[in-house]
Structure formats: C-alpha cells, structure tokens
Enzyme design. Sequence first.
Site, PDB file in Angstrom:
ATOM      1  N   ALA A 121     -12.333  -6.230  -1.605  1.00 34.63           N
ATOM      2  CA  ALA A 121     -10.941  -6.502  -1.253  1.00 34.63           C
ATOM      3  C   ALA A 121     -10.037  -5.451  -1.885  1.00 34.63           C
ATOM      4  O   ALA A 121     -10.529  -4.452  -2.413  1.00 34.63           O
ATOM      5  CB  ALA A 121     -10.562  -7.904  -1.705  1.00 34.63           C
ATOM      6  N   ASN A 122      -8.743  -5.666  -1.840  1.00 38.14           N
ATOM      7  CA  ASN A 122      -7.798  -4.751  -2.494  1.00 38.14           C
ATOM      8  C   ASN A 122      -6.630  -5.558  -3.048  1.00 38.14           C
ATOM      9  O   ASN A 122      -6.596  -6.783  -2.903  1.00 38.14           O
ATOM     10  CB  ASN A 122      -7.338  -3.673  -1.500  1.00 38.14           C
ATOM     11  CG  ASN A 122      -6.663  -4.281  -0.288  1.00 38.14           C
ATOM     12  OD1 ASN A 122      -5.603  -4.887  -0.391  1.00 38.14           O
ATOM     13  ND2 ASN A 122      -7.306  -4.141   0.870  1.00 38.14           N
ATOM     14  N   ARG A 123      -5.686  -4.891  -3.678  1.00 35.49           N
ATOM     15  CA  ARG A 123      -4.630  -5.590  -4.429  1.00 35.49           C
ATOM     16  C   ARG A 123      -3.428  -6.008  -3.598  1.00 35.49           C
ATOM     17  O   ARG A 123      -2.418  -6.452  -4.145  1.00 35.49           O
ATOM     18  CB  ARG A 123      -4.132  -4.690  -5.567  1.00 35.49           C
ATOM     19  CG  ARG A 123      -5.169  -4.374  -6.603  1.00 35.49           C
ATOM     20  CD  ARG A 123      -4.557  -3.546  -7.718  1.00 35.49           C
ATOM     21  NE  ARG A 123      -5.558  -2.969  -8.585  1.00 35.49           N
ATOM     22  CZ  ARG A 123      -6.170  -3.627  -9.564  1.00 35.49           C
ATOM     23  NH1 ARG A 123      -5.863  -4.883  -9.800  1.00 35.49           N
ATOM     24  NH2 ARG A 123      -7.078  -3.026 -10.293  1.00 35.49           N
ATOM     25  N   SER A 124      -3.492  -5.866  -2.275  1.00 34.00           N
ATOM     26  CA  SER A 124      -2.339  -6.239  -1.446  1.00 34.00           C
ATOM     27  C   SER A 124      -1.967  -7.706  -1.651  1.00 34.00           C
ATOM     28  O   SER A 124      -2.824  -8.585  -1.636  1.00 34.00           O
ATOM     29  CB  SER A 124      -2.684  -6.001   0.026  1.00 34.00           C
ATOM     30  OG  SER A 124      -1.712  -6.608   0.852  1.00 34.00           O
TER      31      SER A 124
ATOM     32  N   ALA B  78      -3.152  -4.362   4.515  1.00 32.50           N
ATOM     33  CA  ALA B  78      -3.997  -3.379   3.842  1.00 32.50           C
ATOM     34  C   ALA B  78      -5.438  -3.669   4.261  1.00 32.50           C
ATOM     35  O   ALA B  78      -6.190  -4.356   3.566  1.00 32.50           O
ATOM     36  CB  ALA B  78      -3.841  -3.493   2.330  1.00 32.50           C
TER      37      ALA B  78
END
Length: 233
Positions: free
Chosen positions: A44-47, A110
């Site tokens: 995943a990512n920090r969005s 994102a």
Amino acid sequence: EPDAIVAALEGLLGGAQAGLLKDRRALVTSGPTHEAIDPVRFLANRSSGKQGHAVAAALARLGATTTLVSGPTHQPEPAGVNVVHVETAREMLDACLGALPVDVAVMAAAVADWRPADAARAKLKKPAKGGKSAPPSLKLVENPDILATVSGRNEGRPHLVIGFAAETDAVVENAVAKRRAKGCDWLVANDVSAAVGTVGGDDNQVHLITADGVEEWPKVSKLAVAERLAQRI
Ligand code: CTP
C-alpha cells in the site's frame, strides 16, 4: 488568509452556486489501493484520501451527480456522494468504467503501480524453528493505469479528465510531461517530498497544469484546493 477568503466566498456565493454543476455527472477516485501479498499482508502507500474525498464533496456541493471510487481510507463518506469502496487497482478500474459516462473525471487516487504477481492463498510462513530458508522475494507485475485508460477512451471519454501527480523532484517538469503521457486535460501536481508533508497532511500546495500553461496555487488546506478546483471545473 486564502482559507478565510475561500470560506467567505463560499458563504457569499453558496446559494447562487449550488446549482452550477446541476445535470453534470462527475467521477472521482481517492485513497490508496491495497494489493494482496497473502491473506493477511498487502502492499500500500501513505495516501489518506483527504484530497480526493474533498474534491468529491466540493463537486457534489455544486450540484454534480458524483460517484467517488475510493480505496481503503479512514475518511467519512462525503454527503450527497455515491461512494463505491474498492481495494485493488483492478477493482478501482472496473468501478470507474462502470461509472461512465461522466462529464468530468478527477483521478486523485494513489493507485499502486505494481501488485504481487501471485497473491498466496495461504499465509506465508517462516521456516520452523531451527530451519533455514531465504526470505521470500516478491515478484511484481504492473497494474492497469486508470487515468490513461479513461483519458484514452474513444467512445464516452469524459469532456474533462483531470489527473493528479505525486512528485518528489522536478515537480513541474515531471508533471508537464505526465499530463501529455497520460492524455488527460489538466493535471494537479503535488510535491510529495516528506519535508512538505502533503501525503497524509491537511494542507496542499499544487500547480495546475493545462494545455495553456502552469499555474502555481498558494499553500492552503486540501479542502480549499478542492473548492478552487471545483470552481474551475
Ligand atoms: N494513476 C492511475 N492508475 C495507475 C497509476 C496512476 O490512474 N495505475 C493516476 C493517479 O490517480 C494520478 C496519475 O495517474 O491521477 C498520476 O499518478 P502518479 O502516481 O503521480 O504517477 P504514475 O503514473 O504512477 O507515474 P510515476 O510513479 O512513474 O511517477
């Protein structure tokens, strides 16, 4: 204070503007995507989804019939918006194609560029105590590009397709190139360097890139960026 100006304008014009996008349909993507590694782990990512959700809310306030396709976030569902919850990039693409036709599409999600080639059906385990084996390596494959897919449609392309760009270096230069590469009409360029604090934060400083040139917008709240973008739309 740009935020105070936006708030004052909203108050002043609120009634008159409520119907500006009446009879228009809008699609917005927001948040990260989760790409399964095994049943309990994901990439995943920090969005946070703050910017995308704010755009959907702002378009709905102007009267647009708005669908928000959202990856996993902690954001509340914006009032008056039809929210479709998804996890993966492929689910997000399907939900977006299912929401067409629309007049305007704003792709603020994102989206994970890659996913594990094969999600394991069972949880990956370490070797039993005393056993030895190398840590597993992840083989990644590229995800579909939702913005490029929607921008490139021959039939039923939205009149206005807007992308976002997350850049850490040469923000404007990369974003100008990205607008062309993706085939979208406008691109909102974000500086996502850790020092700027955009990802997950409440404020945003963006450049709006169009065929006519580059505008630098002041650093304001994500809500104010959304309001200004909706006004421009
Ligand atoms: N995007 C998308 N589908 C993807 C990747 C990105 O729809 N698989 C969209 C994003 O929602 C955003 C725009 O493309 O509107 C640009 O995303 P960004 O992460 O800045 O760029 P990438 O295309 O991922 O390119 P790179 O990571 O190489 O900068």
